[in-house]
Enzyme design. Structure first.
Site, short mmCIF file in Angstrom:
data_model
loop_
_atom_site.label_atom_id
_atom_site.label_comp_id
_atom_site.label_asym_id
_atom_site.label_seq_id
_atom_site.Cartn_x
_atom_site.Cartn_y
_atom_site.Cartn_z
N GLY A 1 -6.29 -3.59 7.31
CA GLY A 1 -7.27 -2.51 7.33
C GLY A 1 -8.38 -2.67 8.35
O GLY A 1 -8.86 -1.68 8.91
N GLY B 1 -11.22 -1.72 2.56
CA GLY B 1 -10.33 -1.67 3.72
C GLY B 1 -10.38 -0.30 4.38
O GLY B 1 -11.35 0.45 4.23
N ASP B 2 -9.32 0.01 5.08
CA ASP B 2 -9.24 1.30 5.78
C ASP B 2 -8.87 2.46 4.85
O ASP B 2 -9.15 3.62 5.16
CB ASP B 2 -8.17 1.22 6.89
CG ASP B 2 -6.81 0.84 6.31
OD1 ASP B 2 -6.73 -0.12 5.51
OD2 ASP B 2 -5.81 1.53 6.63
N ARG C 1 -14.89 -6.18 -0.75
CA ARG C 1 -14.37 -5.75 0.56
C ARG C 1 -13.71 -4.37 0.44
O ARG C 1 -12.93 -4.13 -0.46
CB ARG C 1 -13.37 -6.78 1.06
CG ARG C 1 -12.64 -6.42 2.36
CD ARG C 1 -11.28 -5.81 2.10
NE ARG C 1 -10.47 -5.68 3.31
CZ ARG C 1 -9.33 -4.99 3.37
NH1 ARG C 1 -8.87 -4.38 2.30
NH2 ARG C 1 -8.64 -4.93 4.48
N THR D 1 -0.83 1.89 6.80
CA THR D 1 -0.75 0.65 6.04
C THR D 1 -0.73 -0.53 7.00
O THR D 1 -0.17 -0.43 8.10
CB THR D 1 0.50 0.60 5.13
OG1 THR D 1 0.64 -0.73 4.61
CG2 THR D 1 1.77 0.97 5.86
N GLY D 2 -1.35 -1.61 6.59
CA GLY D 2 -1.42 -2.79 7.46
C GLY D 2 -2.78 -3.44 7.28
O GLY D 2 -3.45 -3.22 6.26
N THR E 1 0.86 -1.18 0.00
CA THR E 1 0.00 0.00 0.00
C THR E 1 0.90 1.23 0.00
O THR E 1 1.98 1.20 0.59
CB THR E 1 -0.87 -0.02 1.27
OG1 THR E 1 -1.82 -1.06 1.14
CG2 THR E 1 -1.59 1.30 1.52
N1 ASP Z 1 -4.47 -1.31 4.66
C1 ASP Z 1 -4.68 -1.99 3.41
C2 ASP Z 1 -6.01 -2.67 3.43
O1 ASP Z 1 -6.34 -3.28 4.42
C3 ASP Z 1 -3.62 -3.01 3.10
C4 ASP Z 1 -2.18 -2.66 3.45
O2 ASP Z 1 -1.90 -1.56 3.85
O3 ASP Z 1 -1.32 -3.55 3.30
O4 ASP Z 1 -6.71 -2.64 2.44
#
Ligand code: ASP
Length: 353
Positions: free
Chosen positions: A273, A249-250, A247, A270-271, A219
């Site tokens: 979500g 995400g955040d 879906r 990032t991570g 991301t």
């Molecule tokens: N945060 C992003 C999501 O969950 C994915 C990521 O940052 O790796 O869509």
């Protein structure tokens, strides 16, 4: 023991902090970018790929910096320019190179926020917009809305002048391979778990969590501070490999994956979500700065290393306040990231370095 050393030990003992605050915070920063957090194993990342990743992060910083160096360059233009460079690179999970859903589609999310006005725009579940970050900006400036999704967002973006491409444009062999590996892993887990009584849903969740995180990583985001003292933040993603069709995400959720307010700070996350959404992570960092008076580094660390980590989530953020204080904490073993200071020094990093 000397007095300063004693005070440092005392501070660590009382806050439970494992690392010194000063080491996490950099000052005089005007722009920072990230290219995703995750398990980035040194032995799995080839020297050549690492070089390419570092060079692209540097190119994104250079693009944003060029905007900020113009007499009328805004932080908003800078974060959009930096994110577009990362979206155009197949190395990251945003735009070209986006992760695949379990159905084999690329469904992208992005958002942008202006710290001066708290105006925000976001798109979710878009499949044909070459640069989702520019569509998010068009939503902010031209739609009267904050969040648009799916084909409505795509039609709006096209009318607003965003480049539309065939969904095939986003396909990359690496991400496709990741999806096949994730599906195989899921099947293996499901077979293994049938006897232990765990249902399919548990198997899916496990696979989503356990599979090679390097492939999920990528991301992208940026935060910037312009000469007028205004902050902005932007984030763009393909989401998680193996996510379900539909879906979100955040990343398109203002306050979860992206937030900016001149009064507190600009944040791009990032991570996983789902954890960011449930902790309203980006806004939580800003709220700690605004209401509790925490330094941006302490606020960001609190959310990444305590709140999200204790809930079991993987996370990294870049955060920047209106004085140029920057922090990039992550609770994974790597975060692709970089920043540039007021005097034009660019710095790129992946691990604790
Ligand atoms: N945060 C992003 C999501 O969950 C994915 C990521 O940052 O790796 O869509």
């Amino acid at each position: 023991m000397r007095w300063t050393a004693f005070m440092a030990v005392l501070a660590m003992a009382t806050t439970g902090a494992s690392r010194a605050t000063a080491a996490d915070s950099v000052s005089n920063v005007v722009l920072a970018v990230h290219g995703g957090a995750g398990v980035i194993d040194r032995d799995k990342l080839s020297a050549e790929r690492e070089k390419e990743i570092r060079a692209t992060l540097d190119a994104a910083l250079a693009a944003g910096e060029a905007v900020l160096n113009k007499p009328d360059g805004t932080s908003l233009d800078a974060v959009e320019a930096a994110v577009r460079v990362l979206e155009d690179s197949p190395l990251f999970n945003a735009g070209k190179g986006a992760a695949f859903t379990r159905e084999g589609t690329n469904e992208m999310d992005a958002s942008i926020m202006d710290g001066r006005t708290r105006a925000a725009g976001a798109v979710g579940f878009v499949t044909t917009i070459k640069n989702p970050i520019s569509a998010a900006r068009a939503v902010m400036e031209k739609s009267g809305h904050v969040l648009m999704v799916g084909d409505g967002a795509e039609a709006f973006a096209e009318d607003a002048g965003c480049e539309i491409v065939d969904p095939k444009y986003f396909w990359t062999e690496r991400r496709w391979k990741s999806l096949q590996e994730a599906l195989e892993e899921e099947k293996k887990k499901r077979d293994e778990q049938q006897s232990s009584g765990l249902g399919n849903r548990d198997a899916e969740n496990l696979a989503l969590h356990l599979r090679d995180a390097e492939a999920r990583c990528g991301t992208v985001g940026a935060v910037a501070l312009d000469r007028g003292g205004n902050l902005a933040a932007a984030t763009s993603t393909g989401g998680l490999t193996l996510k379900r069709h539909g879906r979100l995400g955040d990343t398109p959720i203002v306050g979860a994956g992206t937030f900016a307010d001149n009064k507190s700070c600009a944040v791009s996350g990032t991570g996983q979500g789902e954890f960011f959404i449930r902790s309203v992570a980006a806004y939580d960092i800003a709220a700690l700065v605004e209401y509790k008076g925490l330094a941006v580094a302490d606020a960001a660390r609190e959310v990444v290393h305590k709140k999200i980590k204790s809930a079991g989530g993987e996370a990294g953020v870049i955060a920047l306040d209106a004085k140029g204080n920057h922090a990039a904490p992550f609770n994974t073993n790597g975060l692709y990231r970089g920043y540039v200071t007021k005097d034009g020094k660019r710095h790129v990093a992946i691990y604790e370095e």
